[in-house]
Write a protein that holds these residues in place. Sequence first.
Motif, short mmCIF file in Angstrom:
data_model
loop_
_atom_site.label_atom_id
_atom_site.label_comp_id
_atom_site.label_asym_id
_atom_site.label_seq_id
_atom_site.Cartn_x
_atom_site.Cartn_y
_atom_site.Cartn_z
N VAL A 171 1.07 -0.89 0.10
CA VAL A 171 -0.02 -0.29 -0.02
C VAL A 171 0.74 1.24 0.25
N ARG A 172 0.88 1.93 -0.32
CA ARG A 172 1.45 3.49 -0.41
C ARG A 172 0.43 4.80 0.17
N MET A 173 1.24 5.42 1.00
CA MET A 173 0.69 6.58 2.29
C MET A 173 1.22 7.59 1.73
N ALA A 174 0.53 8.71 0.34
CA ALA A 174 1.26 9.92 -0.06
C ALA A 174 0.67 11.06 1.01
N PHE A 175 1.49 12.00 0.92
CA PHE A 175 1.22 14.00 1.98
C PHE A 175 1.38 14.54 0.40
N PRO A 176 0.34 15.69 0.30
CA PRO A 176 0.72 16.19 -0.78
C PRO A 176 1.96 17.42 -0.10
N ALA A 177 2.41 17.89 -1.58
CA ALA A 177 3.88 18.73 -0.78
C ALA A 177 3.31 20.09 0.14
N PRO A 178 2.22 20.69 0.20
CA PRO A 178 1.66 21.29 0.49
C PRO A 178 2.15 21.21 2.53
N ALA A 179 1.92 19.60 2.23
CA ALA A 179 1.28 19.28 3.66
C ALA A 179 2.83 18.63 4.27
#
Length: 138
Positions: free
Chosen positions: A37-45
């Motif tokens: 599974v993958r968990m991604a956090f966007p750049a602003p976060a």
Amino acid sequence: MSSVIEQSVQARMVASAPRMETLPAMLSYDREYPFAVRMAFPAPATLEGTEVSWEFSRELLAAGVDDPAGEGDVRVRPFGYDRTVLEFHAPEGIAMVHVRTEELRRFLQRARELVPEGEEHLYLDVDRELSGLLGEDR
């Protein structure tokens, strides 16, 4: 039927301040990579201003919503009645986020519907993976 599941979740960053900052995150599961599974956090976060993502085993996430799991870079454990803590260990430090357990269970159920547990091996493309490792085009 799509081979990829994506689910937006609200993660709460655990910090030393009394209030936890809420930030968006995206969970994803791809049938072509059935164990991960993958968990991604966007750049602003993120502190770096670039998207940060972590890949870890679906089995680890499933185990960690009920009992503490993991000994490496990613650790998952229940927290209270309705939250799960995900710890991401990197050379720069440790990031800890809380996610509602129900959101994780819903995501895991959708992943199980796409690839049932114990049948992951049926979805592996070993030839493609070997070609990728050897730098060959197919």
